[in-house]
Design a protein around this motif. Structure first.
Motif, PDB file in Angstrom:
ATOM      1  N   UNK A  89     -15.342 -17.349  41.182  1.00  0.00           N
ATOM      2  CA  UNK A  89     -15.161 -15.873  40.187  1.00  0.00           C
ATOM      3  C   UNK A  89     -13.974 -16.170  39.132  1.00  0.00           C
ATOM      4  N   UNK A  90     -13.044 -17.056  39.670  1.00  0.00           N
ATOM      5  CA  UNK A  90     -11.843 -17.270  38.607  1.00  0.00           C
ATOM      6  C   UNK A  90     -12.411 -17.680  37.560  1.00  0.00           C
TER       7      UNK A  90
ATOM      8  N   UNK B  44       0.265 -19.794  33.311  1.00  0.00           N
ATOM      9  CA  UNK B  44      -0.375 -19.404  34.602  1.00  0.00           C
ATOM     10  C   UNK B  44      -1.712 -19.779  34.658  1.00  0.00           C
ATOM     11  N   UNK B  45      -2.562 -19.940  33.403  1.00  0.00           N
ATOM     12  CA  UNK B  45      -3.828 -20.319  33.735  1.00  0.00           C
ATOM     13  C   UNK B  45      -4.179 -22.026  33.842  1.00  0.00           C
TER      14      UNK B  45
ATOM     15  N   UNK C 163      -6.364 -29.338  35.506  1.00  0.00           N
ATOM     16  CA  UNK C 163      -6.590 -28.021  34.906  1.00  0.00           C
ATOM     17  C   UNK C 163      -6.667 -27.844  33.414  1.00  0.00           C
ATOM     18  N   UNK C 164      -7.555 -27.168  33.117  1.00  0.00           N
ATOM     19  CA  UNK C 164      -7.752 -26.574  31.613  1.00  0.00           C
ATOM     20  C   UNK C 164      -7.306 -25.386  31.623  1.00  0.00           C
ATOM     21  N   UNK C 165      -7.561 -24.458  30.964  1.00  0.00           N
ATOM     22  CA  UNK C 165      -7.166 -22.945  30.767  1.00  0.00           C
ATOM     23  C   UNK C 165      -8.076 -22.202  31.673  1.00  0.00           C
ATOM     24  N   UNK C 166      -7.698 -22.113  32.883  1.00  0.00           N
ATOM     25  CA  UNK C 166      -8.563 -21.327  33.981  1.00  0.00           C
ATOM     26  C   UNK C 166      -9.803 -22.023  34.554  1.00  0.00           C
TER      27      UNK C 166
ATOM     28  N   UNK D  63     -15.143 -26.277  35.340  1.00  0.00           N
ATOM     29  CA  UNK D  63     -15.703 -25.135  35.774  1.00  0.00           C
ATOM     30  C   UNK D  63     -14.627 -24.685  36.932  1.00  0.00           C
ATOM     31  N   UNK D  64     -15.420 -24.164  37.813  1.00  0.00           N
ATOM     32  CA  UNK D  64     -14.675 -23.518  39.135  1.00  0.00           C
ATOM     33  C   UNK D  64     -15.436 -23.719  40.458  1.00  0.00           C
TER      34      UNK D  64
END
Length: 465
Positions: free
Chosen positions: A77-78, A120-121, A395-398, A414-415
């Motif tokens: 869900x992130x 943060x992201x 990490x990308x942005x999120x 993705x996540x």
């Protein structure tokens, strides 16, 4: 088994690729392994069209898995939450480089005044430690109280911080982004999600942070809970703590090892797992007997190397200070808002979100994310080892990188979730994929998401899709 949703898939049959469908259905069926009646659903989109929907097993005692089955997907869900942020950036309501406190003034306390969405992201803000917050399992379900606690929390350096480029914010992340979203939209998180993302994508009834009361009983359950009537779990009897929280670890059966060896990417795994003296060329079968017989742990370590896991950082990110575990499948927990951990969505909803991303931010004539914003969100921000996750997450942005050891996935992102659910896109291939399930496993002791990902990429690259 294919089940079509009439609202979202009226023209599905003419887009389904029959050979791709058949192969992935068989693979998903094989990957049920010894865990029946548990199962799951996968959905693949290419060039904006749904080309595969496959299902296996039971979502509840008398309900088979379908592409529209609601599923608890933990941190998968992130990616949904991040996508909502990108829509708001595209709408010029947010800026990646402005301090979060400029939108949410209370957040500035305890040295956080200059933390931006970008840091943060990309998990570089040192806001990963849930143990720095005094919150028991019931407080974690209280959205407003948690926002206050997050606004007041300090930053925390991970152990051995010089060795790492990022520290995955497994829980804290969701409250920070949720607080920002509510501040700039003047809506609840659920309202903003619906208005800005899920309604435009026509998935508003199958993607949630906080499941509506009339939908809770539709969420897939673990098999161990098939005999529990959720209707009997009222708010007065929350049963917040699970009878058994950790998935059962079991040795691989001969059947499981046989299925692994039959997978189309097994040869690739063998070569990556081989010791240096046993490495062979991809088309050379002479030394096949020298290669190891791979079990679940060995295959999983090709993607998430648990030998490099910093247990202190991992626990700090995932286990609240009071060490009272939450039963995330409980009715009251599903209705709570814990955006980093209790995202609920169907496979089709997740695949649709990532199909929009695979198309550069546009969907059926709508531009949800403009080109400049998409370029930023899809660009890696950090490439080194993560302090919490035992991998280079890029990490990308999120989003993290698309995990593959057998294909070129440089543009993919993705996540994944704690339970091994996953959703991702690869804009170069115009491809998106989502896999959700109710197997009682974790991302560190299961290989299904990796096996399915490798198979899909292989089939696409062979022009079968």
């Amino acid at each position: 088994m294919i089940v079509n949703n009439k609202k979202n898939n009226q023209n599905l049959d003419k887009h389904i690729n029959s050979e791709f469908q058949q192969r992935l259905q068989q693979l998903l069926t094989d990957l049920q392994l010894d865990d029946a009646p548990a199962g799951g659903s996968l959905v693949v989109y290419q060039a904006g069209r749904c080309i595969v929907q496959a299902n296996v097993g039971m979502a509840q005692a008398n309900i088979p898995w379908q592409p529209e089955t609601l599923s608890l997907n933990f941190s998968t869900g992130k990616g949904v939450l991040a996508t909502l942020i990108h829509v708001l950036v595209s709408q010029q309501l947010l800026d990646y480089n402005k301090p979060i406190a400029s939108y949410w003034p209370e957040f500035s306390s305890n040295g956080k005044a200059n933390i931006t969405l970008r840091t943060l992201m990309s998990h570089q803000a040192n806001l990963f430690s849930i143990t720095s917050i005094d919150a028991d399992s019931e407080v974690l379900l209280d959205w407003d109280t948690m926002l206050d606690k997050i606004a007041a929390m300090p930053t925390t350096l991970p152990e051995d911080s010089s060795l790492y480029s990022s520290a995955y914010s497994a829980l804290v992340y969701g409250w920070v982004l949720g607080g920002v979203i509510e501040s700039v939209t003047d809506m609840s998180l659920a309202g903003a999600l619906r208005y800005y993302l899920t309604e435009p994508l026509d998935i508003a009834d199958s993607c949630y942070f906080g499941v509506p009361g009339d939908k809770v009983d539709r969420v897939a359950r673990l098999v161990k809970n098939f005999d529990i009537s959720q209707q009997g779990h009222t708010e007065e009897q929350p049963q917040l703590r699970s009878r058994r929280n950790k998935p059962v670890l079991k040795a691989d059966s001969e059947n499981t090892l046989r299925i692994y060896a039959s997978l189309p990417n097994y040869r690739c795994w063998e070569q990556h797992a081989a010791t240096p003296h046993a490495v062979v060329e991809s088309n050379n079968d002479k030394n096949i007997d020298e290669l190891p017989i791979l079990d679940t742990a060995q295959i999983n370590r090709l993607y998430l190397n648990t030998s490099q896991l910093n247990l202190k950082n991992y626990k700090s990110a995932l286990i609240p200070a009071n060490k009272q575990p939450i039963d995330y499948y409980n009715r009251q927990t599903l209705q709570a808002v814990i955006p980093a951990a209790n995202g609920v969505a169907s496979a089709n909803a997740l695949a649709t979100i990532y199909a929009m991303l695979a198309n550069g931010g546009t969907w059926q004539g709508q531009t949800l994310i403009d080109a400049a914003t998409f370029e930023q969100l899809s660009t890696p921000q950090v490439m080194g080892m993560d302090a919490v996750m035992p991998a280079h997450m890029n990490w990308r942005l999120g989003y993290h990188r698309l995990f593959s050891v057998c294909a070129d996935t440089e543009s993919g992102f993705g996540h994944m979730g704690y339970n091994g659910s996953v959703a991702w896109c690869d804009p170069t291939r115009q491809l998106s994929f989502a896999f959700v399930h109710n197997f009682d496993v974790t991302m560190l002791n299961d290989i299904r998401q990796f096996a399915l990902t490798e198979a899909i990429l292989n089939l696409v690259d062979k022009n079968i899709a």
